[in-house]
Scaffold this active site. Structure first.
Site, PDB file in Angstrom:
ATOM      1  N   HIS A  28     -10.453 -24.816 -30.997  1.00 49.44           N
ATOM      2  CA  HIS A  28     -10.595 -25.529 -29.723  1.00 49.44           C
ATOM      3  C   HIS A  28     -11.375 -24.667 -28.727  1.00 49.44           C
ATOM      4  CE1 HIS A  28      -8.929 -28.125 -26.371  1.00 49.44           C
ATOM      5  NE2 HIS A  28      -9.238 -27.018 -25.699  1.00 49.44           N
ATOM      6  N   GLU A  29     -10.940 -23.406 -28.579  1.00 49.07           N
ATOM      7  CA  GLU A  29     -11.608 -22.523 -27.626  1.00 49.07           C
ATOM      8  C   GLU A  29     -13.003 -22.123 -28.104  1.00 49.07           C
ATOM      9  OE1 GLU A  29     -10.371 -22.369 -24.880  1.00 49.07           O
ATOM     10  OE2 GLU A  29      -8.282 -22.909 -25.242  1.00 49.07           O
ATOM     11  N   HIS A  39     -15.474 -24.738 -27.052  1.00 50.77           N
ATOM     12  CA  HIS A  39     -15.882 -24.557 -25.655  1.00 50.77           C
ATOM     13  C   HIS A  39     -16.952 -23.468 -25.558  1.00 50.77           C
ATOM     14  CE1 HIS A  39     -13.007 -27.216 -23.830  1.00 50.77           C
ATOM     15  NE2 HIS A  39     -11.946 -26.513 -24.190  1.00 50.77           N
TER      16      HIS A  39
END
Length: 269
Positions: A59-60, A63
């Site tokens: 998820h990170e 980003h």
């Protein structure tokens, strides 16, 4: 000079040993649950926690990678491309609290951890895409897990899950997959809420006036905690779970899978 630059970029993108350990834990615990080795409930717990943390790293990473291609060239030097959770800006918000939330209430809620130098990025669309990249990862993982569960490939009627001496209607591993899928779907939905501090707000923030953004900014650090308190203290959690079950049902996954998976996950009860 070119060789040095290439070597540095390679090191900045090299996958961290910490992430490999998480993957090894995920695979080993999956094997233990499928084969019936050891305590099956503790195996489900390890599998779900490891799978959840791997998804948080991805998820990170989404980003960070999107920010890099949008103009923030400092991402690599900060270690965000190594998938090392210890490199993120707020390990407490991004990894400790989300795992605690799962243990306490079965809520999948990743937190923001990647510090992006927004002034390097031009264009509101790019800013919105950076915020949307993380939840999109949860959507993709969630769909993949739901497809696996609905395929029935891991169902084994001859070896049903056992809880408190009673045989359950599903096997342990597909139940664990179902619960992990439930967390991914809930994480995607919750993170898309336009609440300060969550990715949903990050998507709409570039389109707000400067005055509105400045007024909301002081509340950003408390958005995720506020959502958790609301879910913990009100009926919102039950309503939200029903919504997630509607989505899982669209993929042909009965709510029995995530429900049994959560029961097995909470091995201490």
């Amino acid at each position: 000079m070119t060789f040095a630059t290439t070597q540095r970029r390679s090191e900045e993108s090299r996958i961290s040993p910490v992430f490999w350990v998480l993957l090894a834990t995920l695979v080993t615990s999956a094997w233990a649950v499928v084969s019936g080795f050891g305590n099956p409930r503790f195996g489900v717990f390890l599998f779900v926690v490891a799978g959840w943390m791997v998804s948080l790293c991805l998820h990170e990473y989404a980003h960070a990678r999107t920010a890099l291609h949008s103009g923030d060239i400092t991402i690599g030097a900060k270690g965000y491309l190594t998938l090392n959770p210890f490199k993120y800006a707020h390990a407490l918000l991004s990894f400790v609290l989300p795992v605690v939330f799962v243990i306490m209430g079965g809520i999948g809620l990743p937190g923001g951890a990647v510090y992006i130098e927004r002034h390097r990025i031009r264009g509101r669309v790019k800013h919105s895409l950076i915020s949307a990249a993380g939840p999109l990862v949860n959507v993709v993982i969630g769909i993949g897990l739901l497809v696996l569960v609905s395929s029935g490939v891991f169902d084994d009627p001859a070896h049903p899950a056992v809880l408190n001496g009673q045989e359950l209607i599903v096997s342990a591993f597909p139940a664990a997959l179902g619960f992990l899928a439930f967390l991914q779907v809930s994480a995607a939905l919750l993170n898309l809420l336009p609440v300060p501090g969550l990715d949903g707000y990050g998507i709409v923030e570039p389109w707000l006036s400067l005055k509105t953004r400045r007024a909301i900014e002081p509340f950003a650090p408390y958005g995720m905690l506020a959502v958790f308190v609301i879910f913990w203290q009100t009926a919102a959690s039950r309503w939200f779970s029903d919504l997630v079950f509607v989505i899982t049902d669209l993929f042909g996954v009965s709510k029995a899978y995530p429900v049994v998976g959560q029961f097995l996950f909470r091995f201490w009860e």
